[in-house]
Design an enzyme around this catalytic site. Structure first.
Site: not given
Length: 502
Positions: A110, A159, A212, A328, A332, A370-371, A463
């Site tokens: 993630d 996500s 997810t 992820d 952040h 996912d990104h 993101h």
């Protein structure tokens, strides 16, 4: 003109004419033994290249190669010839593995944009050697994928929308859990797998009902409807659900899971007692501990290993989704130290699956993100350097360090112990000022010190729209080569599912 030169020109013109004639002649009209043999050799070469380009499970089979070389091209299966790309100097290899996998595992880092896997390579590099060592990501890389959501949400995905694309093959709006832009349910690969008799499961380091895993097991109009999503898992019939998220599962809901035959466990150590599906393992109120705070835990890799053990009991096969969720979350926060810890454990989990793929040769592994999160840059401030070595000496996450420093009087000494270096007068001064403003500001100050010392840069706390990498191994891995959209990853995996028995 010298006679030698004249003869050379004549010979060159003859060869050019001959080559042109043969190259443009229809294959159907070519009848010579030499030409037929040449076609067979080229076809065999293409087959070998196609099979050998990405799979670590391949084995050399010279007898098979020779058999193919001596085969009439007209008698070869029509679907096994692929364009030849990047083949110079490659060893020709033929695989003994099946062309379609029995099992499929999709692993999602993630937020893991390309800068994360690059940073991880340098983080893991041995500075005592000239060579920069490869990581699992380097050896499994096969392609890239775009990540944009449905047009209503622009170019930058969240996500939920991205996981929906990976689970269903359809674009949707940011926040949606496997429903389309009109809020109609989309069929997931897990649902398709169940219909043909396969087992399914998820293993994650976030709560099990986060965006997810939710997109693979549920349908909801918004990702933050955590309780509804947890309740929806009852209908998923998933055989393995492992991760965090205890706070979202009430006693009544747990009772319903148990009534459906689920074993409910709350400690990682209890995994050893589980020998059969079904299992609901909730090992934290929300997320699992940061790897940097629990360096001997190996939690995601342990969950992955147990998932493989349980799901592989189904002779029909299985689909498993594994997520390195907290990469992820660290992104952040713009927290490079914590992010590298999460990358480490995700890499461990990938290697668990990679070994499974090698041993079985009937399993496809696809790894992607996912990104991208945070806009990480490896080097910043106009300086041509990045210094990850100090990250290895940090003994706790900046989050945990900030919480501890707020609570103790001798915070300066404790900071030096936890951060792994002697802070400068300027650094202590900035920490003291931040500490007076509270824990959150102290956390940001610690992050800034780490970024300055490593020369790490960030462009966002959200993101970004970057393409992400795709990694693969096992039967079917070639399908994921080159550039693709994230929806294509889903549709390609769906195409490899067994057909329903009518």
């Amino acid at each position: 003109m010298p006679i030698k030169t004249t003869l050379s020109l004549i010979l060159g013109m003859f060869l050019c004419f001959s080559t042109s004639t043969f190259a443009n002649a229809p294959l159907a009209n070519t009848s010579t033994t030499e030409t037929t043999q040449s076609q067979a050799e080229q076809t065999a070469s293409q087959i070998q290249v196609q099979i050998s380009s990405v799979s670590d499970t391949s084995i050399t089979s010279t007898s098979k190669a020779a058999e193919l070389t001596n085969t009439d091209p007209a008698k070869l299966p029509a679907n096994i010839v692929a364009p030849i790309t990047n083949v110079t100097g490659k060893k020709t290899i033929v695989s003994s593995a099946p062309s379609k996998p029995k099992n499929m595992i999709i692993m999602i880092g993630d937020g893991m944009g390309p800068a994360y896997t690059t940073a991880y390579r340098y983080f893991k590099n041995n500075p005592d050697t000239e060579e920069i060592e490869q990581t699992v990501f380097d050896r499994l890389l096969v392609g890239m994928a775009s990540t944009f959501p449905a047009s209503v949400s622009g170019y930058v995905t969240d996500s939920a929308a991205s996981a929906t694309a990976l689970a269903t093959g359809f674009k949707t709006y940011n926040g949606a859990i496997s429903i389309d832009v009109d809020k109609r349910p989309l069929t997931t690969i897990m649902e398709m797998a169940k219909k043909v008799g396969l087992s399914t499961g998820v293993a994650v380091s976030s709560q099990v009902n986060h965006a997810t895993p939710a997109a693979f097991l549920a349908h909801n109009e918004h990702r933050r409807n955590y309780v509804q999503i947890a309740e929806g898992y009852l209908e998923s019939d998933a055989d393995v659900i492992l991760g965090g998220g205890r706070k979202y599962f009430s006693d009544d809901l747990l009772g319903e899971f148990k009534a459906k035959g689920y074993q409910h466990i709350t400690e990682i150590e209890q995994l050893d007692s589980i020998t059969k599906p079904k299992v609901l393992g909730l090992f934290a109120d929300v997320q699992l501990p940061w790897v940097i705070d629990d360096q001997e835990g190996y939690k995601l890799s342990s969950l992955t290993k147990k998932s493989l053990e349980l799901l592989s009991q189904n002779e029909q096969g299985f689909i498993l989704m594994v997520e390195g969720s907290l990469i992820d979350w660290a992104g952040h926060s713009n927290d490079i130290a914590t992010a590298m810890g999460e990358m480490e454990e995700f890499a461990n989990a990938i290697e668990v699956v990679e070994q499974f793929v090698r041993e079985r040769q009937d399993t496809l592994m696809v790894v992607t993100a996912d990104h991208n999160t945070g806009g990480l840059s490896i080097g910043a401030n106009g300086e041509y350097e990045w210094n990850p070595a100090m990250l290895h000496d940090i003994k706790a996450s900046p989050q945990k360090i900030s919480e501890e420093l707020i609570a103790v009087d001798n915070w300066q000494q404790r900071f030096n112990q936890l951060i792994g270096f002697e802070a400068t007068v300027e650094e202590i001064s900035s920490l003291n000022s931040a500490r007076m403003q509270g824990q959150k500001q102290l956390f940001k100050s610690i992050l800034k010190i780490i970024d300055t010392r490593t020369n790490t840069g960030w462009t966002s706390v959200g993101h970004t729209a970057d393409d992400v990498q795709v990694f693969a191994s096992g039967p079917g891995a070639l399908l994921f080569s080159g550039h693709q959209d994230n929806t294509e990853i889903a549709t390609k995996m769906m195409s490899l599912l067994p057909k329903a028995i009518k």
